[in-house]
Design a protein around this motif. Sequence first.
Motif, PDB file in Angstrom:
ATOM      1  N   ARG A 145       0.835  -1.354   0.166  1.00 12.71           N
ATOM      2  CA  ARG A 145      -0.079  -0.048   0.026  1.00 12.71           C
ATOM      3  C   ARG A 145       0.711   1.246  -0.007  1.00 12.71           C
ATOM      4  NH1 ARG A 145      -3.457  -3.115   3.128  1.00 12.71           N
ATOM      5  NH2 ARG A 145      -2.318  -2.361   5.097  1.00 12.71           N
ATOM      6  N   GLU A 146       1.863   1.376   0.882  1.00 12.61           N
ATOM      7  CA  GLU A 146       2.931   2.501   0.697  1.00 12.61           C
ATOM      8  C   GLU A 146       3.407   2.531  -0.651  1.00 12.61           C
ATOM      9  OE1 GLU A 146       3.675   4.514   3.299  1.00 12.61           O
ATOM     10  OE2 GLU A 146       2.106   3.427   4.569  1.00 12.61           O
ATOM     11  N   LEU A 147       3.836   1.585  -1.121  1.00 13.53           N
ATOM     12  CA  LEU A 147       4.518   1.634  -2.582  1.00 13.53           C
ATOM     13  C   LEU A 147       3.357   2.054  -3.556  1.00 13.53           C
ATOM     14  CD1 LEU A 147       6.726   1.353  -4.429  1.00 13.53           C
ATOM     15  CD2 LEU A 147       6.113  -1.116  -4.736  1.00 13.53           C
ATOM     16  N   TYR A 148       2.358   1.417  -3.530  1.00 14.50           N
ATOM     17  CA  TYR A 148       1.181   2.063  -4.429  1.00 14.50           C
ATOM     18  C   TYR A 148       0.827   3.628  -4.404  1.00 14.50           C
ATOM     19  CZ  TYR A 148      -3.662   2.719  -6.591  1.00 14.50           C
ATOM     20  OH  TYR A 148      -4.515   3.023  -7.201  1.00 14.50           O
ATOM     21  N   ARG A 149       0.904   3.967  -3.267  1.00 13.01           N
ATOM     22  CA  ARG A 149       0.784   5.507  -3.296  1.00 13.01           C
ATOM     23  C   ARG A 149       1.680   6.160  -3.898  1.00 13.01           C
ATOM     24  NH1 ARG A 149      -1.571   4.407   2.388  1.00 13.01           N
ATOM     25  NH2 ARG A 149       0.460   4.346   3.275  1.00 13.01           N
ATOM     26  N   GLU A 150       3.026   5.850  -3.828  1.00 15.62           N
ATOM     27  CA  GLU A 150       4.101   6.624  -4.542  1.00 15.62           C
ATOM     28  C   GLU A 150       3.758   6.310  -6.160  1.00 15.62           C
ATOM     29  OE1 GLU A 150       6.184   8.785  -3.103  1.00 15.62           O
ATOM     30  OE2 GLU A 150       5.252   8.064  -1.100  1.00 15.62           O
ATOM     31  N   CYS A 151       3.612   5.086  -6.435  1.00 13.29           N
ATOM     32  CA  CYS A 151       3.443   4.668  -7.891  1.00 13.29           C
ATOM     33  C   CYS A 151       2.200   5.469  -8.538  1.00 13.29           C
ATOM     34  CB  CYS A 151       3.167   3.285  -7.938  1.00 13.29           C
ATOM     35  SG  CYS A 151       4.429   2.333  -7.590  1.00 13.29           S
ATOM     36  N   GLU A 152       1.075   5.579  -7.600  1.00 13.36           N
ATOM     37  CA  GLU A 152      -0.078   6.406  -8.251  1.00 13.36           C
ATOM     38  C   GLU A 152       0.384   7.702  -8.549  1.00 13.36           C
ATOM     39  OE1 GLU A 152      -4.124   6.146  -9.191  1.00 13.36           O
ATOM     40  OE2 GLU A 152      -2.701   4.873  -8.953  1.00 13.36           O
ATOM     41  N   VAL A 153       1.049   8.462  -7.861  1.00 15.67           N
ATOM     42  CA  VAL A 153       1.516   9.903  -8.408  1.00 15.67           C
ATOM     43  C   VAL A 153       2.122   9.793  -9.576  1.00 15.67           C
ATOM     44  CG1 VAL A 153       3.032  11.720  -7.664  1.00 15.67           C
ATOM     45  CG2 VAL A 153       1.731  10.451  -5.803  1.00 15.67           C
ATOM     46  N   ILE A 154       3.217   8.942  -9.780  1.00 16.48           N
ATOM     47  CA  ILE A 154       3.958   8.648 -11.178  1.00 16.48           C
ATOM     48  C   ILE A 154       2.898   8.285 -12.115  1.00 16.48           C
ATOM     49  CG2 ILE A 154       5.552   7.236 -12.508  1.00 16.48           C
ATOM     50  CD1 ILE A 154       7.039   6.537  -9.701  1.00 16.48           C
ATOM     51  N   LEU A 155       1.857   7.449 -11.936  1.00 16.12           N
ATOM     52  CA  LEU A 155       0.743   6.959 -13.004  1.00 16.12           C
ATOM     53  C   LEU A 155      -0.034   8.144 -13.505  1.00 16.12           C
ATOM     54  CD1 LEU A 155       0.125   4.319 -14.420  1.00 16.12           C
ATOM     55  CD2 LEU A 155      -1.511   4.061 -12.621  1.00 16.12           C
ATOM     56  N   GLN A 156      -0.559   9.036 -12.209  1.00 10.11           N
ATOM     57  CA  GLN A 156      -1.318  10.137 -12.658  1.00 10.11           C
ATOM     58  C   GLN A 156      -0.687  11.128 -13.621  1.00 10.11           C
ATOM     59  OE1 GLN A 156      -2.567  11.655  -8.757  1.00 10.11           O
ATOM     60  NE2 GLN A 156      -4.003  10.034  -8.672  1.00 10.11           N
ATOM     61  N   ARG A 157       0.660  11.450 -13.256  1.00  7.78           N
ATOM     62  CA  ARG A 157       1.460  12.256 -14.177  1.00  7.78           C
ATOM     63  C   ARG A 157       1.747  11.684 -15.390  1.00  7.78           C
ATOM     64  NH1 ARG A 157       6.208  14.073  -9.573  1.00  7.78           N
ATOM     65  NH2 ARG A 157       4.920  15.346  -8.161  1.00  7.78           N
TER      66      ARG A 157
END
Length: 306
Positions: free
Chosen positions: A63-75
């Motif tokens: 879940r911690e990693l997903y929060r970081e990945c989601e920022v990248i994905l949204q950009r």
Amino acid sequence: MQDLNDLLCFARVVRYGGFAAAERATGERKSKLSKRVARLETDFGARLIERSTRSFRVTDIGRELYRECEVILQRLEASEALAMTARDEVRGTVRVAMSAGMLEYLGRTTLVDFMSRYPEVRLQLRLSSQRVDLINERIDVAFRVATRFDTDQSLAMRSLGVGARILAASPALLQRLGGAPETLDDLARFPTLSVGEMLERDRWEFANDVGETCDHHHVPHFSSGDLQLICEAAVAGRGVVLLPEHICEAEIRSGRLVHILPQWHALEGQIHMVFTTPRGMLPPVRAFIDHCVETLAQRGGRGSWT
């Protein structure tokens, strides 16, 4: 440093709630997604997703990693939106949520015309009277009716107009129960029908032309999210109903329903579309919103950014 594609595949698997769902949404093979997530877990030395044939659970570190990945994905998605706009391409998927009654208001031909206009767009429609969480449920556009607008600052919206609702009943019901009601208090002697699912009690809010307001609390004889079914039940004499005017207009004209207590009108509902943000919006989502506004404007509605 982790492979960016591994991180993006992991984020999509978590976002869509499983490997099979991610495969359906992205077109990426499930086996490839699984291999990339497994490689990422090897790099981290920890399980990111607990999966079996019956369950799917993201671990705490996942879940911690997903929060970081989601920022990248949204950009990346925002960049993709800009690129697609530059190429004037309208393709992709639009996920829409609305009630059955809203579909009647919008018109089925509106959706069919949109698909004909943009053949490269995949349209996914969820019919539900329940309020959806756009972000967590990955909905692009939701249609809502409310007497006041949403205050969630994370959502943008576009107004489609005002929905008028009127009280109606069948002539047979009125005759059977001693004539039409003369006051709102008289409604107590009539069975009622309500728009909504599994309603134990309902409250109708009214106002008159001089600004007075009044509520009517009642236990509906029948409730359903299907407005056409509610209208048919009213025509059959099963109860008094409060319906959007466009739903029962034909029945009023034909005399199968009677508009009762015309001096009182229900508080008008603002009809609007909500979506996460107009910035970086993918072209198919923007095209769908504009198409709905244009269609309703041609029918005498209105649509403006708010």
